[in-house]
Scaffold this motif. Structure first.
Motif, PDB file in Angstrom:
ATOM      1  N   THR A   8       0.839  -1.193   0.000  1.00 43.20           N
ATOM      2  CA  THR A   8       0.000   0.000   0.000  1.00 43.20           C
ATOM      3  C   THR A   8       0.874   1.244   0.000  1.00 43.20           C
ATOM      4  OG1 THR A   8      -0.114   0.067   2.411  1.00 43.20           O
ATOM      5  CG2 THR A   8      -1.803  -1.214   1.264  1.00 43.20           C
ATOM      6  N   SER A   9       0.356   2.313  -0.580  1.00 46.97           N
ATOM      7  CA  SER A   9       1.142   3.543  -0.661  1.00 46.97           C
ATOM      8  C   SER A   9       1.086   4.294   0.662  1.00 46.97           C
ATOM      9  CB  SER A   9       0.603   4.426  -1.788  1.00 46.97           C
ATOM     10  OG  SER A   9      -0.743   4.777  -1.529  1.00 46.97           O
ATOM     11  N   LEU A  10       2.074   5.161   0.856  1.00 41.70           N
ATOM     12  CA  LEU A  10       2.130   6.002   2.050  1.00 41.70           C
ATOM     13  C   LEU A  10       1.477   7.345   1.757  1.00 41.70           C
ATOM     14  CD1 LEU A  10       5.841   5.492   3.152  1.00 41.70           C
ATOM     15  CD2 LEU A  10       3.844   4.785   4.465  1.00 41.70           C
ATOM     16  N   PRO A  11       0.918   8.000   2.773  1.00 39.67           N
ATOM     17  CA  PRO A  11       0.455   9.369   2.579  1.00 39.67           C
ATOM     18  C   PRO A  11       1.624  10.264   2.165  1.00 39.67           C
ATOM     19  CG  PRO A  11      -0.396   8.458   4.635  1.00 39.67           C
ATOM     20  CD  PRO A  11       0.618   7.491   4.119  1.00 39.67           C
ATOM     21  N   SER A  12       1.364  11.277   1.398  1.00 40.92           N
ATOM     22  CA  SER A  12       2.424  12.178   0.953  1.00 40.92           C
ATOM     23  C   SER A  12       3.012  12.932   2.134  1.00 40.92           C
ATOM     24  CB  SER A  12       1.868  13.164  -0.081  1.00 40.92           C
ATOM     25  OG  SER A  12       0.828  13.945   0.498  1.00 40.92           O
ATOM     26  N   GLY A  13       4.233  13.434   1.955  1.00 44.66           N
ATOM     27  CA  GLY A  13       4.924  14.161   3.006  1.00 44.66           C
ATOM     28  C   GLY A  13       6.370  13.733   3.116  1.00 44.66           C
ATOM     29  N   LEU A  14       6.996  14.115   4.226  1.00 49.65           N
ATOM     30  CA  LEU A  14       8.400  13.821   4.470  1.00 49.65           C
ATOM     31  C   LEU A  14       8.524  12.830   5.613  1.00 49.65           C
ATOM     32  CD1 LEU A  14      11.434  14.416   3.974  1.00 49.65           C
ATOM     33  CD2 LEU A  14      11.218  16.290   5.645  1.00 49.65           C
ATOM     34  N   TYR A  15       9.350  11.805   5.413  1.00 50.19           N
ATOM     35  CA  TYR A  15       9.616  10.783   6.419  1.00 50.19           C
ATOM     36  C   TYR A  15      11.115  10.781   6.723  1.00 50.19           C
ATOM     37  CZ  TYR A  15       4.927   9.139   5.239  1.00 50.19           C
ATOM     38  OH  TYR A  15       3.574   9.049   5.029  1.00 50.19           O
ATOM     39  N   ILE A  16      11.474  11.117   7.960  1.00 48.43           N
ATOM     40  CA  ILE A  16      12.877  11.154   8.374  1.00 48.43           C
ATOM     41  C   ILE A  16      13.228   9.783   8.935  1.00 48.43           C
ATOM     42  CG2 ILE A  16      14.559  12.324   9.844  1.00 48.43           C
ATOM     43  CD1 ILE A  16      12.439  14.642  10.024  1.00 48.43           C
ATOM     44  N   VAL A  17      14.095   9.055   8.234  1.00 47.98           N
ATOM     45  CA  VAL A  17      14.346   7.647   8.555  1.00 47.98           C
ATOM     46  C   VAL A  17      15.795   7.438   8.982  1.00 47.98           C
ATOM     47  CG1 VAL A  17      14.381   5.295   7.637  1.00 47.98           C
ATOM     48  CG2 VAL A  17      12.530   6.857   7.004  1.00 47.98           C
ATOM     49  N   ALA A  18      15.990   6.928  10.194  1.00 49.83           N
ATOM     50  CA  ALA A  18      17.330   6.578  10.670  1.00 49.83           C
ATOM     51  C   ALA A  18      17.770   5.261  10.049  1.00 49.83           C
ATOM     52  CB  ALA A  18      17.338   6.472  12.197  1.00 49.83           C
ATOM     53  N   THR A  19      19.036   5.193   9.653  1.00 53.78           N
ATOM     54  CA  THR A  19      19.604   3.982   9.066  1.00 53.78           C
ATOM     55  C   THR A  19      20.738   3.468   9.952  1.00 53.78           C
ATOM     56  OG1 THR A  19      21.102   5.314   7.708  1.00 53.78           O
ATOM     57  CG2 THR A  19      18.990   4.686   6.733  1.00 53.78           C
ATOM     58  N   PRO A  20      21.208   2.242   9.738  1.00 56.23           N
ATOM     59  CA  PRO A  20      22.273   1.693  10.591  1.00 56.23           C
ATOM     60  C   PRO A  20      23.564   2.512  10.520  1.00 56.23           C
ATOM     61  CG  PRO A  20      21.198  -0.052   9.346  1.00 56.23           C
ATOM     62  CD  PRO A  20      20.686   1.238   8.791  1.00 56.23           C
ATOM     63  N   ILE A  21      24.331   2.493  11.613  1.00 57.16           N
ATOM     64  CA  ILE A  21      25.632   3.171  11.628  1.00 57.16           C
ATOM     65  C   ILE A  21      26.771   2.185  11.371  1.00 57.16           C
ATOM     66  CG2 ILE A  21      24.873   5.044  13.133  1.00 57.16           C
ATOM     67  CD1 ILE A  21      26.100   3.624  15.491  1.00 57.16           C
ATOM     68  N   GLY A  22      26.455   0.932  11.200  1.00 58.37           N
ATOM     69  CA  GLY A  22      27.480  -0.068  10.929  1.00 58.37           C
ATOM     70  C   GLY A  22      26.862  -1.429  10.691  1.00 58.37           C
ATOM     71  N   ASN A  23      26.180  -1.918  11.699  1.00 56.60           N
ATOM     72  CA  ASN A  23      25.534  -3.223  11.620  1.00 56.60           C
ATOM     73  C   ASN A  23      24.177  -3.082  10.928  1.00 56.60           C
ATOM     74  OD1 ASN A  23      24.056  -5.624  12.251  1.00 56.60           O
ATOM     75  ND2 ASN A  23      25.489  -6.024  13.900  1.00 56.60           N
ATOM     76  N   LEU A 113       3.207  20.718   5.105  1.00 56.04           N
ATOM     77  CA  LEU A 113       3.327  19.337   4.652  1.00 56.04           C
ATOM     78  C   LEU A 113       3.584  18.422   5.846  1.00 56.04           C
ATOM     79  CD1 LEU A 113       5.593  19.993   1.542  1.00 56.04           C
ATOM     80  CD2 LEU A 113       3.156  19.441   1.535  1.00 56.04           C
ATOM     81  N   PRO A 114       3.028  17.211   5.854  1.00 57.57           N
ATOM     82  CA  PRO A 114       3.246  16.297   6.982  1.00 57.57           C
ATOM     83  C   PRO A 114       4.720  15.885   7.096  1.00 57.57           C
ATOM     84  CG  PRO A 114       1.386  15.590   5.633  1.00 57.57           C
ATOM     85  CD  PRO A 114       2.091  16.656   4.857  1.00 57.57           C
ATOM     86  N   VAL A 115       5.230  15.881   8.309  1.00 61.89           N
ATOM     87  CA  VAL A 115       6.605  15.442   8.574  1.00 61.89           C
ATOM     88  C   VAL A 115       6.553  14.381   9.666  1.00 61.89           C
ATOM     89  CG1 VAL A 115       8.925  16.098   9.317  1.00 61.89           C
ATOM     90  CG2 VAL A 115       7.549  17.707   7.961  1.00 61.89           C
ATOM     91  N   THR A 116       7.137  13.222   9.384  1.00 57.35           N
ATOM     92  CA  THR A 116       7.138  12.102  10.326  1.00 57.35           C
ATOM     93  C   THR A 116       8.565  11.664  10.568  1.00 57.35           C
ATOM     94  OG1 THR A 116       5.021  11.337   9.445  1.00 57.35           O
ATOM     95  CG2 THR A 116       6.288   9.757  10.749  1.00 57.35           C
ATOM     96  N   THR A 117       8.916  11.362  11.822  1.00 61.63           N
ATOM     97  CA  THR A 117      10.270  10.879  12.105  1.00 61.63           C
ATOM     98  C   THR A 117      10.223   9.432  12.572  1.00 61.63           C
ATOM     99  OG1 THR A 117      12.330  11.349  13.307  1.00 61.63           O
ATOM    100  CG2 THR A 117      10.290  11.656  14.524  1.00 61.63           C
ATOM    101  N   LEU A 118      11.186   8.649  12.094  1.00 64.40           N
ATOM    102  CA  LEU A 118      11.325   7.245  12.478  1.00 64.40           C
ATOM    103  C   LEU A 118      12.654   7.098  13.210  1.00 64.40           C
ATOM    104  CD1 LEU A 118       9.338   7.279   9.969  1.00 64.40           C
ATOM    105  CD2 LEU A 118      10.027   4.903   9.625  1.00 64.40           C
ATOM    106  N   PRO A 119      12.656   7.033  14.544  1.00 65.06           N
ATOM    107  CA  PRO A 119      13.913   6.990  15.294  1.00 65.06           C
ATOM    108  C   PRO A 119      14.667   5.691  15.079  1.00 65.06           C
ATOM    109  CG  PRO A 119      12.048   6.607  16.745  1.00 65.06           C
ATOM    110  CD  PRO A 119      11.474   6.989  15.410  1.00 65.06           C
ATOM    111  N   GLY A 120      15.966   5.759  15.352  1.00 63.30           N
ATOM    112  CA  GLY A 120      16.817   4.576  15.197  1.00 63.30           C
ATOM    113  C   GLY A 120      18.232   4.862  15.639  1.00 63.30           C
TER     114      GLY A 120
END
Length: 282
Positions: A8-23, A113-120
């Motif tokens: 399914t598609s996501l609602p439009s906007g900005l998603y701030i996504v944390a990625t791995p720092i090594g592992n 615009l919607p802004v969502t953060t995904l911590p990591g």
């Protein structure tokens, strides 16, 4: 019943996504889900992010967004956000932490615009948790400047802050920064965290001089989290040090007792260890 929304598609906007720092195992399930369902990914280096997406089995259009392309890319990304889901990632860790991106977030919010953060994963926080330094108050100050005068001015501006300092440093410059700390803040405990989340993860702590000697003999590579304990407010005389050592020796080994008293007093850990051995001998 499973909740599988990958098609399914996501609602439009900005998603701030944390990625791995090594592992690579440190990416969150939510981050994977959003990367699969988004329309566009904004990243610092398309090669780095491309490898991560390939590992995840994801293929998405990539738009470069870094300090060099920030201005011209921002309008393009905002245009995408009005109709599509745009993910913002950095090469490693949490976006915006010593990385470009805050202007993009600000402009998106100003436009409604919607802004969502995904911590990591975040190297600064990972280093703090490993260091054993006080963590009730801390200040993240980003990268240490590369030029000598700028480095000295930068560090001196932080000298009176009553908190653990978290800095980013590079391997080739680490010894010079530790040399400054050894000269100007000799009583403060320092920790060096490197290779975080990787096979050879290391967190070494001690006085700045001890660490400088170690890393001059064994120069590290890559980016490093450098942590500096709070200023030592009170001077401790020999009798007080002996009392603290004796108390610590009741439940700890000499090396552990010396490290604990060094943290509390700012005294040299090697000297405290030698004194702890003397007290234990008595």
């Amino acid at each position: 019943m499973t909740d599988d929304r990958s098609d399914t598609s996501l609602p439009s906007g900005l998603y701030i996504v944390a990625t791995p720092i090594g592992n690579l195992g440190d990416i969150t399930l939510r981050a994977v889900d959003v990367l699969k369902r988004c329309d566009v990914v904004a990243c610092e280096d398309t090669r780095v992010t491309g490898k991560l997406l390939k590992h995840l089995g994801v293929s998405k259009p990539l738009i470069r967004y870094d300090d060099h392309s920030e201005g011209r890319s921002r309008d393009k990304l905002l245009q995408h956000m009005r109709e599509e889901a745009v993910v913002l990632v950095s090469d490693a860790g949490t976006p915006l932490i010593s990385d470009p991106g805050y202007r993009l977030v600000r402009d998106a919010r100003e436009e409604g615009l919607p802004v969502t953060t995904l911590p990591g994963a975040c190297a600064a926080i990972a280093g703090l948790t490993l260091s054993g330094l006080p963590n009730d108050r801390f200040l993240f100050a980003g990268f240490v400047p590369s030029k000598e005068k700028a480095r000295a001015d930068f560090l001196q501006s932080l000298s009176d802050i009553d908190a653990t300092l978290i800095l980013y440093e590079t391997g080739p410059r680490l010894a010079k920064t530790l040399g400054f700390l050894a000269e100007h803040w000799p009583g403060r405990e320092v920790a060096v965290a490197r290779e975080l989340t990787k096979l050879h993860e290391e967190c070494r702590s001690g006085s700045a001089n001890e660490l400088r000697e170690h890393y001059e003999a064994s120069p590290p590579r890559g980016e490093i989290v450098l942590l500096i304990g709070p200023p030592i407010e009170e001077s401790v005389d020999e009798a007080d040090a002996d009392r603290l050592l004796a108390e610590a020796l009741e439940t700890q080994k000499a090396s552990q007792a010396a490290a604990e008293v060094a943290r509390k007093t700012g005294l040299d850990r090697k000297a405290l260890y030698a004194r702890a051995m003397e007290l234990r001998g008595k």
